[in-house]
Motif scaffolding. Structure first.
Motif, PDB file in Angstrom:
ATOM      1  N   GLY A  50       0.819  -1.211   0.000  1.00 29.97           N
ATOM      2  CA  GLY A  50       0.000   0.000   0.000  1.00 29.97           C
ATOM      3  C   GLY A  50       0.850   1.258   0.000  1.00 29.97           C
ATOM      4  N   GLN A  51       0.262   2.353   0.438  1.00 30.58           N
ATOM      5  CA  GLN A  51       0.931   3.659   0.445  1.00 30.58           C
ATOM      6  C   GLN A  51       1.706   3.834   1.741  1.00 30.58           C
ATOM      7  OE1 GLN A  51       0.859   5.667  -2.313  1.00 30.58           O
ATOM      8  NE2 GLN A  51      -0.165   3.891  -3.189  1.00 30.58           N
ATOM      9  N   PHE A  52       2.744   3.026   1.898  1.00 27.40           N
ATOM     10  CA  PHE A  52       3.484   2.953   3.150  1.00 27.40           C
ATOM     11  C   PHE A  52       4.173   4.256   3.514  1.00 27.40           C
ATOM     12  CE2 PHE A  52       7.592   2.952   1.131  1.00 27.40           C
ATOM     13  CZ  PHE A  52       7.299   2.509  -0.146  1.00 27.40           C
ATOM     14  N   ALA A  53       4.612   5.059   2.525  1.00 27.76           N
ATOM     15  CA  ALA A  53       5.420   6.249   2.815  1.00 27.76           C
ATOM     16  C   ALA A  53       4.634   7.545   2.682  1.00 27.76           C
ATOM     17  CB  ALA A  53       6.635   6.295   1.884  1.00 27.76           C
ATOM     18  N   THR A  54       3.369   7.445   2.310  1.00 23.48           N
ATOM     19  CA  THR A  54       2.584   8.654   2.088  1.00 23.48           C
ATOM     20  C   THR A  54       2.476   9.467   3.369  1.00 23.48           C
ATOM     21  OG1 THR A  54       1.312   7.566   0.369  1.00 23.48           O
ATOM     22  CG2 THR A  54       0.355   9.540   1.343  1.00 23.48           C
ATOM     23  N   GLY A  55       2.827  10.755   3.288  1.00 24.62           N
ATOM     24  CA  GLY A  55       2.689  11.636   4.433  1.00 24.62           C
ATOM     25  C   GLY A  55       3.799  11.561   5.448  1.00 24.62           C
ATOM     26  N   LYS A  56       4.745  10.656   5.257  1.00 32.33           N
ATOM     27  CA  LYS A  56       5.837  10.522   6.216  1.00 32.33           C
ATOM     28  C   LYS A  56       6.942  11.526   5.890  1.00 32.33           C
ATOM     29  CE  LYS A  56       5.603   5.786   7.986  1.00 32.33           C
ATOM     30  NZ  LYS A  56       4.216   5.550   7.685  1.00 32.33           N
ATOM     31  N   SER A  57       7.506  12.114   6.925  1.00 32.32           N
ATOM     32  CA  SER A  57       8.648  13.000   6.737  1.00 32.32           C
ATOM     33  C   SER A  57       9.885  12.166   6.406  1.00 32.32           C
ATOM     34  CB  SER A  57       8.907  13.799   8.014  1.00 32.32           C
ATOM     35  OG  SER A  57       9.316  12.933   9.063  1.00 32.32           O
ATOM     36  N   THR A  58      10.915  12.836   5.901  1.00 25.58           N
ATOM     37  CA  THR A  58      12.178  12.132   5.620  1.00 25.58           C
ATOM     38  C   THR A  58      12.699  11.466   6.885  1.00 25.58           C
ATOM     39  OG1 THR A  58      12.750  13.714   3.891  1.00 25.58           O
ATOM     40  CG2 THR A  58      14.556  12.429   4.822  1.00 25.58           C
ATOM     41  N   GLU A  59      12.646  12.190   8.010  1.00 27.07           N
ATOM     42  CA  GLU A  59      13.165  11.650   9.269  1.00 27.07           C
ATOM     43  C   GLU A  59      12.392  10.393   9.695  1.00 27.07           C
ATOM     44  OE1 GLU A  59      14.024  15.941   8.855  1.00 27.07           O
ATOM     45  OE2 GLU A  59      12.169  14.775   8.756  1.00 27.07           O
ATOM     46  N   ALA A  60      11.060  10.448   9.583  1.00 25.74           N
ATOM     47  CA  ALA A  60      10.244   9.295   9.976  1.00 25.74           C
ATOM     48  C   ALA A  60      10.506   8.105   9.056  1.00 25.74           C
ATOM     49  CB  ALA A  60       8.762   9.669   9.946  1.00 25.74           C
ATOM     50  N   ARG A  61      10.647   8.384   7.753  1.00 25.02           N
ATOM     51  CA  ARG A  61      10.917   7.303   6.807  1.00 25.02           C
ATOM     52  C   ARG A  61      12.262   6.641   7.093  1.00 25.02           C
ATOM     53  NH1 ARG A  61      11.105  10.063   2.257  1.00 25.02           N
ATOM     54  NH2 ARG A  61      13.368   9.864   2.068  1.00 25.02           N
ATOM     55  N   LEU A  62      13.281   7.453   7.387  1.00 22.73           N
ATOM     56  CA  LEU A  62      14.599   6.904   7.691  1.00 22.73           C
ATOM     57  C   LEU A  62      14.565   6.015   8.927  1.00 22.73           C
ATOM     58  CD1 LEU A  62      16.853  10.044   7.093  1.00 22.73           C
ATOM     59  CD2 LEU A  62      16.844   7.947   5.733  1.00 22.73           C
ATOM     60  N   ARG A  63      13.822   6.441   9.934  1.00 21.23           N
ATOM     61  CA  ARG A  63      13.755   5.653  11.168  1.00 21.23           C
ATOM     62  C   ARG A  63      13.143   4.274  10.931  1.00 21.23           C
ATOM     63  NH1 ARG A  63      12.907  10.901  13.550  1.00 21.23           N
ATOM     64  NH2 ARG A  63      10.637  10.800  13.342  1.00 21.23           N
ATOM     65  N   LEU A  64      12.281   4.179   9.923  1.00 21.73           N
ATOM     66  CA  LEU A  64      11.672   2.893   9.598  1.00 21.73           C
ATOM     67  C   LEU A  64      12.527   2.058   8.652  1.00 21.73           C
ATOM     68  CD1 LEU A  64       7.961   3.973   9.004  1.00 21.73           C
ATOM     69  CD2 LEU A  64       8.796   2.542  10.880  1.00 21.73           C
ATOM     70  N   MET A  65      12.991   2.689   7.570  1.00 26.01           N
ATOM     71  CA  MET A  65      13.584   1.946   6.460  1.00 26.01           C
ATOM     72  C   MET A  65      15.031   1.520   6.673  1.00 26.01           C
ATOM     73  SD  MET A  65      10.990   1.597   4.715  1.00 26.01           S
ATOM     74  CE  MET A  65       9.353   2.342   4.783  1.00 26.01           C
ATOM     75  N   VAL A  66      15.824   2.394   7.267  1.00 29.77           N
ATOM     76  CA  VAL A  66      17.247   2.063   7.393  1.00 29.77           C
ATOM     77  C   VAL A  66      17.458   0.847   8.302  1.00 29.77           C
ATOM     78  CG1 VAL A  66      19.507   2.899   8.124  1.00 29.77           C
ATOM     79  CG2 VAL A  66      18.000   4.408   6.821  1.00 29.77           C
ATOM     80  N   PRO A  67      16.898   0.828   9.533  1.00 31.55           N
ATOM     81  CA  PRO A  67      17.075  -0.385  10.356  1.00 31.55           C
ATOM     82  C   PRO A  67      16.468  -1.626   9.723  1.00 31.55           C
ATOM     83  CG  PRO A  67      16.381   1.477  11.715  1.00 31.55           C
ATOM     84  CD  PRO A  67      16.215   1.889  10.274  1.00 31.55           C
ATOM     85  N   LYS A  68      15.315  -1.475   9.042  1.00 26.03           N
ATOM     86  CA  LYS A  68      14.679  -2.636   8.418  1.00 26.03           C
ATOM     87  C   LYS A  68      15.572  -3.224   7.338  1.00 26.03           C
ATOM     88  CE  LYS A  68      10.279  -2.540   7.507  1.00 26.03           C
ATOM     89  NZ  LYS A  68       9.822  -3.750   8.246  1.00 26.03           N
ATOM     90  N   GLY A  69      16.150  -2.369   6.515  1.00 28.75           N
ATOM     91  CA  GLY A  69      17.029  -2.844   5.454  1.00 28.75           C
ATOM     92  C   GLY A  69      18.263  -3.541   6.008  1.00 28.75           C
ATOM     93  N   ARG A  70      18.853  -2.972   7.040  1.00 34.33           N
ATOM     94  CA  ARG A  70      20.044  -3.584   7.627  1.00 34.33           C
ATOM     95  C   ARG A  70      19.738  -4.951   8.220  1.00 34.33           C
ATOM     96  NH1 ARG A  70      22.546   1.861  10.619  1.00 34.33           N
ATOM     97  NH2 ARG A  70      23.175   2.888   8.678  1.00 34.33           N
ATOM     98  N   LYS A  71      18.574  -5.070   8.840  1.00 31.82           N
ATOM     99  CA  LYS A  71      18.187  -6.351   9.442  1.00 31.82           C
ATOM    100  C   LYS A  71      18.044  -7.427   8.378  1.00 31.82           C
ATOM    101  CE  LYS A  71      14.656  -8.508  12.337  1.00 31.82           C
ATOM    102  NZ  LYS A  71      13.381  -8.296  13.097  1.00 31.82           N
ATOM    103  N   ILE A  72      17.366  -7.097   7.278  1.00 25.41           N
ATOM    104  CA  ILE A  72      17.156  -8.074   6.210  1.00 25.41           C
ATOM    105  C   ILE A  72      18.466  -8.443   5.538  1.00 25.41           C
ATOM    106  CG2 ILE A  72      16.131  -8.361   3.905  1.00 25.41           C
ATOM    107  CD1 ILE A  72      13.699  -6.816   4.975  1.00 25.41           C
ATOM    108  N   LEU A  73      19.325  -7.466   5.313  1.00 24.96           N
ATOM    109  CA  LEU A  73      20.599  -7.720   4.609  1.00 24.96           C
ATOM    110  C   LEU A  73      21.592  -8.517   5.459  1.00 24.96           C
ATOM    111  CD1 LEU A  73      21.093  -4.258   2.892  1.00 24.96           C
ATOM    112  CD2 LEU A  73      20.727  -6.416   1.730  1.00 24.96           C
ATOM    113  N   SER A  74      21.442  -8.458   6.772  1.00 24.37           N
ATOM    114  CA  SER A  74      22.395  -9.168   7.634  1.00 24.37           C
ATOM    115  C   SER A  74      21.877 -10.503   8.116  1.00 24.37           C
ATOM    116  CB  SER A  74      22.749  -8.297   8.854  1.00 24.37           C
ATOM    117  OG  SER A  74      21.601  -8.005   9.607  1.00 24.37           O
ATOM    118  N   SER A  75      20.643 -10.845   7.697  1.00 27.06           N
ATOM    119  CA  SER A  75      20.030 -12.098   8.203  1.00 27.06           C
ATOM    120  C   SER A  75      20.516 -13.304   7.416  1.00 27.06           C
ATOM    121  CB  SER A  75      18.508 -11.993   8.124  1.00 27.06           C
ATOM    122  OG  SER A  75      18.086 -11.805   6.796  1.00 27.06           O
TER     123      SER A  75
END
Length: 369
Positions: free
Chosen positions: A344-369
């Motif tokens: 869905g529209q996961f990033a709609t309305g999110k600020s850059t700061e809020a998006r970073l707080r979600l996406m960066v840790p999530k990406g690192r977790k998946i890439l290191s698993s």
């Protein structure tokens, strides 16, 4: 006797800020300004000059204003340690005046041919001086040379970061420059080699292939901003990512610091992690920074910041830390998009700061698993 008001925290902040910048100002004729440029005492750095984007009608309106006596806005310069002035604000006006007089590189900026204006339609086709085509008269040329323009001078000894902030503020009151164009223009005054290198890595084949930005975005230097974003974010811990409160302000502070401390060792280290990150992502799938479409069984659409922050920033962090990362990067990207919250529209309305707080840790977790 009246009581002396107690000093407040704001008073202390004002004193510190005022000590960080020293200014002067006085009017100068356009002829004097032209002579300073000719003698190398007024500096317009090449990367800054590339931001000269007025069209001929805008340039002609400036000349019209001078000829009919409309006062020009102030221009701002900073004084370097050698006493020379570097142009900070007023590029379009100063470059127009120099181009009209044939003072700029003719390969990039041919002699200016004026166009008709509201009050001076007879400017159409006129040049500065010529025996073979319509030109301004000697009197009109003298009128332009003698016209005054107000100079504001940031004197040497001022805090370089304050100069950067001055340029940003001056160019935020109606300028059409992008954040990165403003940033580049002032970073030239900190370290032109750093600006040239940033342009170089933004043109790396794997980076260009993965982004495939529209020409309009590239003209606005968005590719260079993305490269700078990667440099800023890739080495931060998850806690540091979570603590980002004003992304653009912190990115600008980082860029000034990096430009100031830029060395061959720093360049080599960042070249290596940048190259490894984007070469590996391109090798996995040149569309990997796009959204995964399960129905079509492929990545679709255009470049997404979401993928960039999760996958590129995440991979860069693991490479920098020397941590093991998954070799199947394409599969990792698909897994990222198959996460329940990524539909869905996961990033709609999110600020850059809020998006970073979600996406960066999530990406690192998946890439290191």
């Amino acid at each position: 006797m009246a009581d002396i008001p107690k000093k407040t925290p704001l008073d202390s902040e004002l004193e510190a800020a005022r000590r960080s910048i020293h200014t002067d100002g006085y009017p100068m004729s356009i002829g004097e300004l032209t002579n300073l440029y000719r003698d190398g005492e007024l500096v317009i750095s090449p990367p800054f000059q590339r931001l000269f984007r007025w069209d001929d009608s805008q340039k002609s309106r400036l000349i019209e204003s001078i000829l009919i006596g409309i006062p020009l806005p102030s221009i701002f310069v900073v004084q370097d340690e050698a006493g020379k002035w570097e142009l900070v604000d007023g590029l379009q006006r100063v470059s127009t005046l120099l181009q009209l007089q044939g003072m700029l590189d003719p390969k990039e900026f041919p002699s200016l041919v004026l166009t008709e204006t509201k009050y001076l339609p007879s400017l159409e086709g006129a040049v500065w001086e010529s025996d073979t085509q319509p030109s301004l008269t000697s009197v009109q040329r003298l009128d332009i040379k003698r016209a005054k323009i107000d100079l504001k001078i940031v004197q040497r000894g001022s805090d370089p970061k304050t100069k950067f902030d001055l340029f940003q503020r001056l160019n935020s009151f109606g300028s059409k420059l992008s954040n990165q164009e403003i940033r580049n223009a002032q970073l030239v005054g900190v370290n032109p080699s750093f600006v040239a290198w940033l342009n170089e890595i933004a043109n790396r084949e794997s980076f260009v292939s993965l982004l495939r930005l529209p020409e309009a975005d590239k003209a606005k230097k968005y590719d260079e901003e993305l490269a700078l974003r990667f440099l800023f974010l890739h080495s931060k811990s998850n806690d540091e990512i979570l603590s980002i409160r004003s992304f653009q302000d912190e990115l600008e502070e980082f860029s000034v610091g990096l430009a100031s401390s830029f060395s061959d060792d720093v360049k080599h280290r960042l070249d290596e992690v940048f190259g490894k990150t984007f070469d590996r992502l391109q090798a996995a799938d040149e569309d990997v920074l796009r959204r995964w479409d399960a129905a079509k069984n492929r990545f679709t659409g255009g470049f997404l910041n979401t993928s960039f922050e999760a996958l590129a920033v995440g991979l860069g962090y693991l490479i920098t830390e020397g941590s093991w990362s998954r070799q199947d990067l394409r599969a990792a990207a698909i897994e990222f998009w198959n996460e329940p919250e990524m539909t869905g529209q996961f990033a709609t309305g999110k600020s850059t700061e809020a998006r970073l707080r979600l996406m960066v840790p999530k990406g690192r977790k998946i890439l290191s698993s």
